[in-house]
Design an enzyme around this catalytic site. Structure first.
Site, PDB file in Angstrom:
ATOM      1  N   GLY A   1       0.776  -1.238   0.000  1.00  0.00           N
ATOM      2  CA  GLY A   1       0.000   0.000   0.000  1.00  0.00           C
ATOM      3  C   GLY A   1       0.804   1.282   0.000  1.00  0.00           C
ATOM      4  O   GLY A   1       0.222   2.365  -0.041  1.00  0.00           O
TER       5      GLY A   1
ATOM      6  N   GLU B   1       4.517  -6.382   1.953  1.00  0.00           N
ATOM      7  CA  GLU B   1       4.183  -6.825   0.581  1.00  0.00           C
ATOM      8  C   GLU B   1       4.063  -5.648  -0.389  1.00  0.00           C
ATOM      9  O   GLU B   1       2.994  -5.424  -0.956  1.00  0.00           O
ATOM     10  CB  GLU B   1       2.847  -7.566   0.592  1.00  0.00           C
ATOM     11  CG  GLU B   1       2.838  -8.828   1.389  1.00  0.00           C
ATOM     12  CD  GLU B   1       1.463  -9.498   1.426  1.00  0.00           C
ATOM     13  OE1 GLU B   1       1.426 -10.721   1.594  1.00  0.00           O
ATOM     14  OE2 GLU B   1       0.439  -8.791   1.298  1.00  0.00           O
TER      15      GLU B   1
ATOM     16  N   GLY C   1       3.986  -3.605  -3.695  1.00  0.00           N
ATOM     17  CA  GLY C   1       3.900  -3.866  -5.134  1.00  0.00           C
ATOM     18  C   GLY C   1       4.236  -2.581  -5.864  1.00  0.00           C
ATOM     19  O   GLY C   1       5.309  -2.397  -6.427  1.00  0.00           O
ATOM     20  N   ARG C   2       3.291  -1.640  -5.793  1.00  0.00           N
ATOM     21  CA  ARG C   2       3.421  -0.371  -6.512  1.00  0.00           C
ATOM     22  C   ARG C   2       4.720   0.364  -6.174  1.00  0.00           C
ATOM     23  O   ARG C   2       5.332   0.960  -7.053  1.00  0.00           O
ATOM     24  CB  ARG C   2       2.220   0.517  -6.152  1.00  0.00           C
ATOM     25  CG  ARG C   2       2.065   1.747  -7.005  1.00  0.00           C
ATOM     26  CD  ARG C   2       1.007   2.683  -6.414  1.00  0.00           C
ATOM     27  NE  ARG C   2      -0.212   2.017  -6.045  1.00  0.00           N
ATOM     28  CZ  ARG C   2      -1.301   1.948  -6.816  1.00  0.00           C
ATOM     29  NH1 ARG C   2      -1.303   2.519  -8.000  1.00  0.00           N
ATOM     30  NH2 ARG C   2      -2.382   1.322  -6.390  1.00  0.00           N
TER      31      ARG C   2
ATOM     32  N   ARG D   1      -6.349   2.623 -15.540  1.00  0.00           N
ATOM     33  CA  ARG D   1      -6.456   3.301 -14.240  1.00  0.00           C
ATOM     34  C   ARG D   1      -7.184   4.663 -14.277  1.00  0.00           C
ATOM     35  O   ARG D   1      -7.978   4.932 -13.380  1.00  0.00           O
ATOM     36  CB  ARG D   1      -5.078   3.425 -13.588  1.00  0.00           C
ATOM     37  CG  ARG D   1      -4.429   2.043 -13.340  1.00  0.00           C
ATOM     38  CD  ARG D   1      -3.217   2.106 -12.439  1.00  0.00           C
ATOM     39  NE  ARG D   1      -3.599   2.397 -11.078  1.00  0.00           N
ATOM     40  CZ  ARG D   1      -3.490   3.576 -10.502  1.00  0.00           C
ATOM     41  NH1 ARG D   1      -2.983   4.588 -11.168  1.00  0.00           N
ATOM     42  NH2 ARG D   1      -3.889   3.747  -9.266  1.00  0.00           N
TER      43      ARG D   1
ATOM     44  N   TYR E   1     -10.228   4.486 -11.855  1.00  0.00           N
ATOM     45  CA  TYR E   1     -10.019   5.148 -10.547  1.00  0.00           C
ATOM     46  C   TYR E   1      -9.860   6.660 -10.661  1.00  0.00           C
ATOM     47  O   TYR E   1      -9.428   7.296  -9.703  1.00  0.00           O
ATOM     48  CB  TYR E   1      -8.738   4.629  -9.869  1.00  0.00           C
ATOM     49  CG  TYR E   1      -8.501   3.149  -9.916  1.00  0.00           C
ATOM     50  CD1 TYR E   1      -9.391   2.262  -9.301  1.00  0.00           C
ATOM     51  CD2 TYR E   1      -7.372   2.622 -10.535  1.00  0.00           C
ATOM     52  CE1 TYR E   1      -9.147   0.900  -9.327  1.00  0.00           C
ATOM     53  CE2 TYR E   1      -7.120   1.262 -10.556  1.00  0.00           C
ATOM     54  CZ  TYR E   1      -8.023   0.409  -9.958  1.00  0.00           C
ATOM     55  OH  TYR E   1      -7.769  -0.935  -9.985  1.00  0.00           O
TER      56      TYR E   1
ATOM     57  N   CYS F   1     -13.043   2.731 -28.597  1.00  0.00           N
ATOM     58  CA  CYS F   1     -14.379   3.237 -28.893  1.00  0.00           C
ATOM     59  C   CYS F   1     -15.126   3.413 -27.584  1.00  0.00           C
ATOM     60  O   CYS F   1     -15.985   2.594 -27.232  1.00  0.00           O
ATOM     61  CB  CYS F   1     -15.113   2.265 -29.806  1.00  0.00           C
ATOM     62  SG  CYS F   1     -14.294   2.152 -31.375  1.00  0.00           S
ATOM     63  N   GLU F   2     -14.772   4.453 -26.864  1.00  0.00           N
ATOM     64  CA  GLU F   2     -15.258   4.625 -25.509  1.00  0.00           C
ATOM     65  C   GLU F   2     -14.976   6.077 -25.118  1.00  0.00           C
ATOM     66  O   GLU F   2     -13.816   6.497 -25.116  1.00  0.00           O
ATOM     67  CB  GLU F   2     -14.451   3.660 -24.618  1.00  0.00           C
ATOM     68  CG  GLU F   2     -14.971   3.412 -23.259  1.00  0.00           C
ATOM     69  CD  GLU F   2     -16.070   2.366 -23.209  1.00  0.00           C
ATOM     70  OE1 GLU F   2     -16.166   1.503 -24.093  1.00  0.00           O
ATOM     71  OE2 GLU F   2     -16.857   2.447 -22.264  1.00  0.00           O
TER      72      GLU F   2
ATOM     73  N   TYR G   1       0.242  -1.817 -12.231  1.00  0.00           N
ATOM     74  CA  TYR G   1      -1.168  -1.995 -12.580  1.00  0.00           C
ATOM     75  C   TYR G   1      -1.524  -1.404 -13.947  1.00  0.00           C
ATOM     76  O   TYR G   1      -2.631  -0.908 -14.140  1.00  0.00           O
ATOM     77  CB  TYR G   1      -2.075  -1.430 -11.473  1.00  0.00           C
ATOM     78  CG  TYR G   1      -1.764  -2.008 -10.107  1.00  0.00           C
ATOM     79  CD1 TYR G   1      -2.079  -3.334  -9.803  1.00  0.00           C
ATOM     80  CD2 TYR G   1      -1.125  -1.253  -9.126  1.00  0.00           C
ATOM     81  CE1 TYR G   1      -1.773  -3.881  -8.562  1.00  0.00           C
ATOM     82  CE2 TYR G   1      -0.815  -1.794  -7.883  1.00  0.00           C
ATOM     83  CZ  TYR G   1      -1.143  -3.105  -7.606  1.00  0.00           C
ATOM     84  OH  TYR G   1      -0.840  -3.637  -6.382  1.00  0.00           O
TER      85      TYR G   1
HETATM   86  N1  LLP Z   1      -0.803  -7.357  -0.569  1.00  0.00           N
HETATM   87  C1  LLP Z   1      -2.092  -7.604  -0.810  1.00  0.00           C
HETATM   88  C2  LLP Z   1      -2.790  -8.658  -0.080  1.00  0.00           C
HETATM   89  C3  LLP Z   1      -2.772  -6.867  -1.782  1.00  0.00           C
HETATM   90  O1  LLP Z   1      -4.051  -7.110  -2.012  1.00  0.00           O
HETATM   91  C4  LLP Z   1      -2.079  -5.874  -2.501  1.00  0.00           C
HETATM   92  C5  LLP Z   1      -2.751  -5.092  -3.539  1.00  0.00           C
HETATM   93  C6  LLP Z   1      -0.724  -5.646  -2.214  1.00  0.00           C
HETATM   94  C7  LLP Z   1      -0.119  -6.403  -1.231  1.00  0.00           C
HETATM   95  C8  LLP Z   1       0.106  -4.625  -2.934  1.00  0.00           C
HETATM   96  O2  LLP Z   1      -0.361  -3.343  -2.788  1.00  0.00           O
HETATM   97  P1  LLP Z   1       0.532  -2.110  -3.324  1.00  0.00           P
HETATM   98  O3  LLP Z   1       1.801  -2.105  -2.528  1.00  0.00           O
HETATM   99  O4  LLP Z   1       0.780  -2.331  -4.758  1.00  0.00           O
HETATM  100  O5  LLP Z   1      -0.302  -0.925  -3.059  1.00  0.00           O
HETATM  101  N2  LLP Z   1      -5.362  -2.115  -9.316  1.00  0.00           N
HETATM  102  C9  LLP Z   1      -5.256  -1.108  -8.276  1.00  0.00           C
HETATM  103  C10 LLP Z   1      -4.493  -1.607  -7.091  1.00  0.00           C
HETATM  104  C11 LLP Z   1      -5.062  -2.853  -6.481  1.00  0.00           C
HETATM  105  C12 LLP Z   1      -4.237  -3.365  -5.346  1.00  0.00           C
HETATM  106  C13 LLP Z   1      -4.697  -4.701  -4.929  1.00  0.00           C
HETATM  107  N3  LLP Z   1      -3.964  -5.270  -3.866  1.00  0.00           N
HETATM  108  C14 LLP Z   1      -4.628   0.139  -8.862  1.00  0.00           C
HETATM  109  O6  LLP Z   1      -4.306   0.141 -10.036  1.00  0.00           O
HETATM  110  O7  LLP Z   1      -4.474   1.146  -8.177  1.00  0.00           O
END
Ligand code: LLP
Length: 453
Positions: A250, A292, A294-295, A332, A336, A383-384, A412
């Protein structure tokens, strides 16, 4: 703000944007557009930052990359080489991780509605942890453990009941959520008994993830307080001090020049302090703590290159700049209302010359940059009507044939790409300090019909 202050991999030489030491124009010519460009240098730097701010700083910690943000075989290899594990959420992500050679023990398997096949695959593959949030899955995992003669290591994902400050579609920790086990004591006790009584399950502890793209640590800390109380309650009620705690991801990144640059320490330091003090008070040992992200690892490492195909001015209304990609490669903004920063990679000197560097969405910047940098709206080719990539950004005299570089598209975008309108998905190129190589080839028309029988 110069573009290098916004993104350290970006640099302007003459009029040309360079990314990780490579000319964006050369990349567009060589590989075609739209093109995802990922800086391996940035990914490795970000992993190193996670190591120094967390893994090396605190004993008994682990970091797993949430591969849903951007999963390719190369990416799996890069992050694991850098000492991280991998979080997967489906059989497909698990398959790719194993194919990339990731050690099963370093994989955490998530998901709120895993299929029987996925659970079987995960148990057979000996993944390190399975994160569960429903009793059906617990019964199934116990059955699979017995079948394969294994002890399955399980975490419970719980819902802390905390609202995070992000778009409601990517907020996951509030009480009304499809993710996690509610902490109501009546519910909790059924779950605790089920997992502690199971002879083929090794219950390791709790997991929470409250949302994505968070720019403050308030909701992480609020959720953590609740989970630490749960850990202490479970320890006293069941005589079981959970040996692990997973804090999810997150951590927010920069999409616009005005966004704050947050380092992992901002999130993990106060959380580690809270865990230490709470465990001390409850008289339980410090757990293994996992994060964890990701982003945070991939978001700013990626840019997308497009070719401008049309420029259309509606007098008194706005100018539309149409590019050769759109919501198929970046959903996105449509999903969002996500905001992005961009510049014309072949006229990047003009954007740099403008005081303030012409940040997107800023009328002040456009005025400062003069008549050449009027506000325009960048749209995709689908087309949107909602296929708008960037509303109101100052670009210096966009013309068909220009190369548009959109920043912070690493997370993402590729992983959420679609084939709407039968548009082939873009290639992925990896850059590393002046070098580049194809990592994922562009989809072909033949690929688009390959599954039809
Ligand atoms: N751990 C779990 C259990 C998660 O569900 C997620 C993201 C992460 C870690 C990683 O979160 P991050 O560090 O990337 O914020 N598609 C959306 C984001 C969905 C995130 C889903 N879960 C977007 O494009 O903003």
């Amino acid at each position: 703000m110069s573009i290098a202050d916004f993104n350290p991999a970006a640099e302007v030489r003459g009029d040309t944007l360079y990314f990780d030491g490579v000319s964006a124009i050369e990349l567009a010519k060589r590989y075609g557009t739209p093109l995802y460009v990922v800086s391996e240098t940035t990914v490795r730097r970000r992993c190193a930052a996670i190591r120094s701010a967390f893994l090396d700083k605190y004993p008994n910690t682990a970091a797993v990359y949430a591969s849903k943000a951007f999963q390719t075989l190369d990416m799996c290899r890069i992050v694991t080489e850098e000492g991280l594990g991998l979080d997967v959420v489906s059989g497909g992500e698990l398959y790719a991780a194993l194919k990339a050679g990731v050690a099963p023990a370093k994989i955490i398997f998530h998901g709120n509605a895993k299929s029987a096949d996925e659970l079987d695959y995960a148990v057979r593959s000996d993944v390190g942890r399975i994160v569960s949030d429903n009793l059906f899955e617990i019964a199934e995992l116990e059955r699979l453990g017995a079948l394969y003669g294994k002890k399955v290591r399980v975490l419970y994902r719980v819902t802390p009941g905390v609202d995070s400050h992000t778009h409601r579609f990517i907020s996951t920790g509030s009480l009304d959520s499809k993710f996690g086990i509610p902490l109501d004591p009546s519910v909790r006790d059924d779950y605790m008994r089920a997992v502690l009584d199971a002879s083929h399950l090794d219950f390791r502890g709790f997991h929470f993830h409250i949302g994505s793209q968070l720019h403050d640590n308030f909701s992480h800390l609020a959720a953590l307080r609740i989970i630490l109380k749960l850990v202490a309650d479970v320890a006293s009620a069941y005589g079981y001090a959970a040996p692990e705690l997973n804090l999810g991801g997150g951590f927010g990144v920069r999409y616009l020049p005005g966004d704050p640059a947050l380092d992992p320490g901002y999130f993990v330091d106060p959380m580690m302090e809270l865990i230490r003090s709470s465990c001390g008070e409850a008289g339980i040992p410090m757990p293994l703590v996992t994060i964890e992200p990701g982003r945070w690892i991939i978001g700013e490492a990626g840019i997308t290159l497009y070719t401008v195909r049309s420029v259309k001015t509606i007098p008194g209304i706005r100018t539309y700049v149409g590019v050769d990609g759109g919501m198929t490669d970046n959903i996105r903004p449509a999903l969002y209302e996500a905001k992005y920063h961009a510049l014309l990679a072949n006229k990047a000197g003009e954007a740099e010359a403008a005081p303030g560097g012409a940040p997107s969405g800023s009328p002040v910047a456009s005025a400062a940059a003069g008549a050449a940098a009027a506000l325009v709206t960048v749209v995709g080719k689908c087309c949107e009507t909602g296929d708008v990539l960037i509303r109101d950004i100052a670009l210096p005299d966009p013309r068909p044939g220009d190369t548009l570089a959109v920043f912070s598209t690493g997370a993402y975008n590729h992983s959420m790409a679609s084939n709407y309108n039968r548009i082939p998905r873009p290639a992925v190129v990896l850059t590393r300090a002046g070098t580049h190589r194809l990592s994922v080839r562009r989809e072909t028309y033949e690929d688009l019909v390959a599954r039809e029988v």
